[in-house]
Design a protein around this motif. Structure first.
Motif, PDB file in Angstrom:
ATOM      1  N   SER A  23       0.837  -1.196   0.000  1.00 33.49           N
ATOM      2  CA  SER A  23       0.000   0.000   0.000  1.00 33.49           C
ATOM      3  C   SER A  23       0.878   1.255   0.000  1.00 33.49           C
ATOM      4  CB  SER A  23      -0.914  -0.013   1.234  1.00 33.49           C
ATOM      5  OG  SER A  23      -1.303   1.318   1.548  1.00 33.49           O
ATOM      6  N   GLY A  24       0.734   2.072  -1.040  1.00 41.36           N
ATOM      7  CA  GLY A  24       1.490   3.326  -1.126  1.00 41.36           C
ATOM      8  C   GLY A  24       1.164   4.253   0.032  1.00 41.36           C
ATOM      9  N   GLU A  25      -0.088   4.218   0.501  1.00 39.78           N
ATOM     10  CA  GLU A  25      -0.506   5.073   1.621  1.00 39.78           C
ATOM     11  C   GLU A  25       0.178   4.624   2.904  1.00 39.78           C
ATOM     12  OE1 GLU A  25      -2.759   3.774  -0.579  1.00 39.78           O
ATOM     13  OE2 GLU A  25      -3.374   5.626  -1.585  1.00 39.78           O
ATOM     14  N   ARG A  26       0.210   3.295   3.122  1.00 37.51           N
ATOM     15  CA  ARG A  26       0.832   2.787   4.353  1.00 37.51           C
ATOM     16  C   ARG A  26       2.361   2.896   4.318  1.00 37.51           C
ATOM     17  NH1 ARG A  26      -2.160   0.938   8.145  1.00 37.51           N
ATOM     18  NH2 ARG A  26      -0.447  -0.192   9.117  1.00 37.51           N
ATOM     19  N   LEU A  27       2.893   2.905   3.116  1.00 37.98           N
ATOM     20  CA  LEU A  27       4.340   3.092   2.973  1.00 37.98           C
ATOM     21  C   LEU A  27       4.741   4.466   3.533  1.00 37.98           C
ATOM     22  CD1 LEU A  27       6.563   1.338   1.785  1.00 37.98           C
ATOM     23  CD2 LEU A  27       6.211   2.459  -0.416  1.00 37.98           C
ATOM     24  N   ILE A  28       3.792   5.404   3.518  1.00 41.94           N
ATOM     25  CA  ILE A  28       4.051   6.733   4.079  1.00 41.94           C
ATOM     26  C   ILE A  28       3.680   6.767   5.573  1.00 41.94           C
ATOM     27  CG2 ILE A  28       3.399   9.180   3.958  1.00 41.94           C
ATOM     28  CD1 ILE A  28       2.916   8.667   0.893  1.00 41.94           C
ATOM     29  N   SER A  29       2.490   6.203   5.924  1.00 40.29           N
ATOM     30  CA  SER A  29       2.038   6.317   7.325  1.00 40.29           C
ATOM     31  C   SER A  29       2.739   5.314   8.253  1.00 40.29           C
ATOM     32  CB  SER A  29       0.517   6.129   7.407  1.00 40.29           C
ATOM     33  OG  SER A  29       0.171   4.825   6.995  1.00 40.29           O
ATOM     34  N   ASP A  30       3.171   4.175   7.698  1.00 38.09           N
ATOM     35  CA  ASP A  30       3.821   3.144   8.520  1.00 38.09           C
ATOM     36  C   ASP A  30       4.859   2.397   7.674  1.00 38.09           C
ATOM     37  OD1 ASP A  30       4.504   1.162  10.347  1.00 38.09           O
ATOM     38  OD2 ASP A  30       2.652   0.004  10.052  1.00 38.09           O
ATOM     39  N   PRO A  31       5.952   3.094   7.303  1.00 32.33           N
ATOM     40  CA  PRO A  31       6.927   2.459   6.389  1.00 32.33           C
ATOM     41  C   PRO A  31       7.490   1.148   6.927  1.00 32.33           C
ATOM     42  CG  PRO A  31       7.828   4.499   7.319  1.00 32.33           C
ATOM     43  CD  PRO A  31       6.386   4.437   7.712  1.00 32.33           C
ATOM     44  N   ALA A  32       7.770   1.090   8.218  1.00 35.79           N
ATOM     45  CA  ALA A  32       8.369  -0.132   8.781  1.00 35.79           C
ATOM     46  C   ALA A  32       7.373  -1.292   8.712  1.00 35.79           C
ATOM     47  CB  ALA A  32       8.820   0.110  10.211  1.00 35.79           C
ATOM     48  N   GLY A  33       6.108  -1.008   8.985  1.00 34.60           N
ATOM     49  CA  GLY A  33       5.063  -2.046   8.935  1.00 34.60           C
ATOM     50  C   GLY A  33       4.951  -2.613   7.530  1.00 34.60           C
ATOM     51  N   GLU A  34       4.937  -1.714   6.549  1.00 35.72           N
ATOM     52  CA  GLU A  34       4.774  -2.166   5.168  1.00 35.72           C
ATOM     53  C   GLU A  34       6.030  -2.921   4.711  1.00 35.72           C
ATOM     54  OE1 GLU A  34       1.754  -1.860   4.627  1.00 35.72           O
ATOM     55  OE2 GLU A  34       1.668  -2.465   2.542  1.00 35.72           O
ATOM     56  N   LEU A  35       7.195  -2.435   5.135  1.00 38.41           N
ATOM     57  CA  LEU A  35       8.433  -3.150   4.778  1.00 38.41           C
ATOM     58  C   LEU A  35       8.547  -4.470   5.532  1.00 38.41           C
ATOM     59  CD1 LEU A  35      10.787  -0.140   4.239  1.00 38.41           C
ATOM     60  CD2 LEU A  35      10.196  -1.892   2.574  1.00 38.41           C
ATOM     61  N   GLY A  36       7.881  -4.567   6.664  1.00 38.59           N
ATOM     62  CA  GLY A  36       7.800  -5.841   7.395  1.00 38.59           C
ATOM     63  C   GLY A  36       7.098  -6.870   6.510  1.00 38.59           C
ATOM     64  N   ARG A  37       6.010  -6.452   5.866  1.00 35.30           N
ATOM     65  CA  ARG A  37       5.270  -7.361   4.963  1.00 35.30           C
ATOM     66  C   ARG A  37       6.169  -7.790   3.801  1.00 35.30           C
ATOM     67  NH1 ARG A  37       1.026  -5.016   2.169  1.00 35.30           N
ATOM     68  NH2 ARG A  37       0.163  -7.075   1.780  1.00 35.30           N
ATOM     69  N   VAL A  38       6.950  -6.843   3.297  1.00 32.81           N
ATOM     70  CA  VAL A  38       7.845  -7.156   2.167  1.00 32.81           C
ATOM     71  C   VAL A  38       8.893  -8.181   2.606  1.00 32.81           C
ATOM     72  CG1 VAL A  38       9.603  -6.209   0.595  1.00 32.81           C
ATOM     73  CG2 VAL A  38       7.502  -4.912   1.056  1.00 32.81           C
ATOM     74  N   GLN A  39       9.471  -7.966   3.779  1.00 32.18           N
ATOM     75  CA  GLN A  39      10.521  -8.881   4.259  1.00 32.18           C
ATOM     76  C   GLN A  39       9.944 -10.274   4.491  1.00 32.18           C
ATOM     77  OE1 GLN A  39      13.476  -6.476   7.009  1.00 32.18           O
ATOM     78  NE2 GLN A  39      11.489  -5.460   7.014  1.00 32.18           N
ATOM     79  N   ASP A  40       8.724 -10.335   5.061  1.00 34.79           N
ATOM     80  CA  ASP A  40       8.082 -11.643   5.279  1.00 34.79           C
ATOM     81  C   ASP A  40       7.847 -12.342   3.941  1.00 34.79           C
ATOM     82  OD1 ASP A  40       8.062 -10.987   7.923  1.00 34.79           O
ATOM     83  OD2 ASP A  40       5.896 -10.588   8.053  1.00 34.79           O
ATOM     84  N   PHE A  41       7.328 -11.589   2.988  1.00 33.01           N
ATOM     85  CA  PHE A  41       7.010 -12.134   1.668  1.00 33.01           C
ATOM     86  C   PHE A  41       8.262 -12.722   1.003  1.00 33.01           C
ATOM     87  CE2 PHE A  41       6.596 -11.085  -2.990  1.00 33.01           C
ATOM     88  CZ  PHE A  41       5.576 -11.976  -3.301  1.00 33.01           C
ATOM     89  N   LEU A  42       9.411 -12.049   1.220  1.00 32.99           N
ATOM     90  CA  LEU A  42      10.656 -12.525   0.608  1.00 32.99           C
ATOM     91  C   LEU A  42      11.347 -13.586   1.461  1.00 32.99           C
ATOM     92  CD1 LEU A  42      12.097  -9.119  -0.697  1.00 32.99           C
ATOM     93  CD2 LEU A  42      10.944 -10.906  -2.022  1.00 32.99           C
ATOM     94  N   GLY A  43      10.749 -13.911   2.602  1.00 36.23           N
ATOM     95  CA  GLY A  43      11.344 -14.916   3.484  1.00 36.23           C
ATOM     96  C   GLY A  43      12.589 -14.397   4.183  1.00 36.23           C
ATOM     97  N   LEU A  44      12.627 -13.099   4.424  1.00 36.64           N
ATOM     98  CA  LEU A  44      13.790 -12.504   5.098  1.00 36.64           C
ATOM     99  C   LEU A  44      13.477 -12.232   6.559  1.00 36.64           C
ATOM    100  CD1 LEU A  44      14.664  -9.831   2.375  1.00 36.64           C
ATOM    101  CD2 LEU A  44      15.861 -11.990   2.800  1.00 36.64           C
ATOM    102  N   LYS A  45      14.536 -12.144   7.356  1.00 39.64           N
ATOM    103  CA  LYS A  45      14.353 -11.727   8.745  1.00 39.64           C
ATOM    104  C   LYS A  45      13.929 -10.268   8.743  1.00 39.64           C
ATOM    105  CE  LYS A  45      17.809 -12.125  11.602  1.00 39.64           C
ATOM    106  NZ  LYS A  45      19.077 -12.604  12.175  1.00 39.64           N
ATOM    107  N   ARG A  46      13.118  -9.868   9.727  1.00 44.98           N
ATOM    108  CA  ARG A  46      12.697  -8.461   9.764  1.00 44.98           C
ATOM    109  C   ARG A  46      13.847  -7.586  10.288  1.00 44.98           C
ATOM    110  NH1 ARG A  46       6.503  -6.925  10.818  1.00 44.98           N
ATOM    111  NH2 ARG A  46       5.562  -8.298   9.269  1.00 44.98           N
ATOM    112  N   ILE A  47      14.729  -7.209   9.376  1.00 43.16           N
ATOM    113  CA  ILE A  47      15.895  -6.400   9.743  1.00 43.16           C
ATOM    114  C   ILE A  47      15.513  -4.922   9.791  1.00 43.16           C
ATOM    115  CG2 ILE A  47      18.228  -5.684   9.010  1.00 43.16           C
ATOM    116  CD1 ILE A  47      18.381  -8.572   9.616  1.00 43.16           C
ATOM    117  N   ILE A  48      14.695  -4.510   8.815  1.00 46.63           N
ATOM    118  CA  ILE A  48      14.281  -3.103   8.756  1.00 46.63           C
ATOM    119  C   ILE A  48      13.060  -2.931   9.645  1.00 46.63           C
ATOM    120  CG2 ILE A  48      13.538  -1.210   7.241  1.00 46.63           C
ATOM    121  CD1 ILE A  48      14.802  -2.889   4.915  1.00 46.63           C
ATOM    122  N   THR A  49      13.192  -2.056  10.633  1.00 48.30           N
ATOM    123  CA  THR A  49      12.101  -1.849  11.581  1.00 48.30           C
ATOM    124  C   THR A  49      11.903  -0.350  11.814  1.00 48.30           C
ATOM    125  OG1 THR A  49      13.618  -1.916  13.440  1.00 48.30           O
ATOM    126  CG2 THR A  49      12.611  -4.031  12.809  1.00 48.30           C
TER     127      THR A  49
END
Ligand SMILES: Nc1ncnc2c1ncn2[C@@H]1O[C@H](COP(=O)(O)OS(=O)(=O)O)[C@@H](OP(=O)(O)O)[C@H]1O
Length: 203
Positions: A109-135
């Protein structure tokens, strides 16, 4: 694309893949296990943002309002205008689903990327099977920019915001035209929510 070794992820991005007819077949032919990530935002705001970008390069173009309609009197929208066409996400997604299953596609979500960037990047990291490094601790809200920025850029100790071409002020658009566009996109948005199983809240 370079060869990807064990433990590596190869990434490639361009804004136009999602709306390019031939892209799904070509990517599928290269690697059918490719994971696809698409950032989507309210298609009305997206159209205005797209127009703002063109306007910055060609200040003489017609107004947003006049480009929106084939016929302003009847209210017929010009769906051949790319700024409008790109926001019909359900139609573009249909094309990708001919080749890739939904669980290989992540819509950010482009909107959430602004209001909650870490949350949205958390979804990206999970999707890629990565550890949640970016918080959360990697971001701060920059009042001057009006957007979240990184506390430290990669390989630097200094904060980093996106450049001047990201987060431009949009022109004021006739509210009647905005409403007409909202009405136009509503059924496509509903279909998109159904297809993705996610309500992006663009109403
Ligand atoms: N952190 C942060 N900082 C600045 N801008 C941000 C950020 N997060 C998301 N955005 C939004 O990104 C929009 C620009 O991205 P684009 O997708 O248009 O870029 S691209 O040209 O397709 O590469 C840009 O759209 P505009 O506001 O219309 O300029 C921003 O709203």
């Amino acid at each position: 694309m370079p060869k990807t070794l064990e433990g590596q992820i190869t990434m490639e991005k361009t804004p136009s893949y999602f709306v390019t007819r031939e892209a799904p077949a070509r990517i599928y032919a290269m690697s059918r296990s490719t994971k696809l990530i698409v950032v989507v935002r309210d298609p009305v705001t997206r159209a205005i943002s797209d127009y703002t970008q063109t306007l910055s390069k060609k200040p003489d173009i017609p107004t947003f309002e006049s480009l929106t309609f084939k016929n302003r009197t009847t209210g017929l929208i010009d769906t051949s205008w790319s700024a409008i066409q790109i926001g019909i996400y359900a139609k573009h997604l249909d094309n990708w689903l001919q080749y890739f299953p939904m669980n290989q596609i992540l819509f950010v979500s482009g909107e959430r990327l602004i209001s909650d960037p870490a949350g949205e990047l958390g979804r990206v990291q999970d999707f890629l099977g990565l550890k949640r490094i970016i918080t959360d601790k990697h971001f701060y809200f920059n009042q001057t920019k009006g957007f979240p920025c990184l506390k430290k850029a990669e390989g630097s100790s200094k904060p980093h915001c996106l450049g001047k071409t990201k987060g431009r002020t949009h022109p004021n658009i006739d509210p009647e035209v905005v409403q007409r566009l909202r009405d136009f996109y509503r059924p496509f948005n509903m279909k998109f929510y159904q297809m993705t199983g996610h309500n992006f809240g663009w109403d």
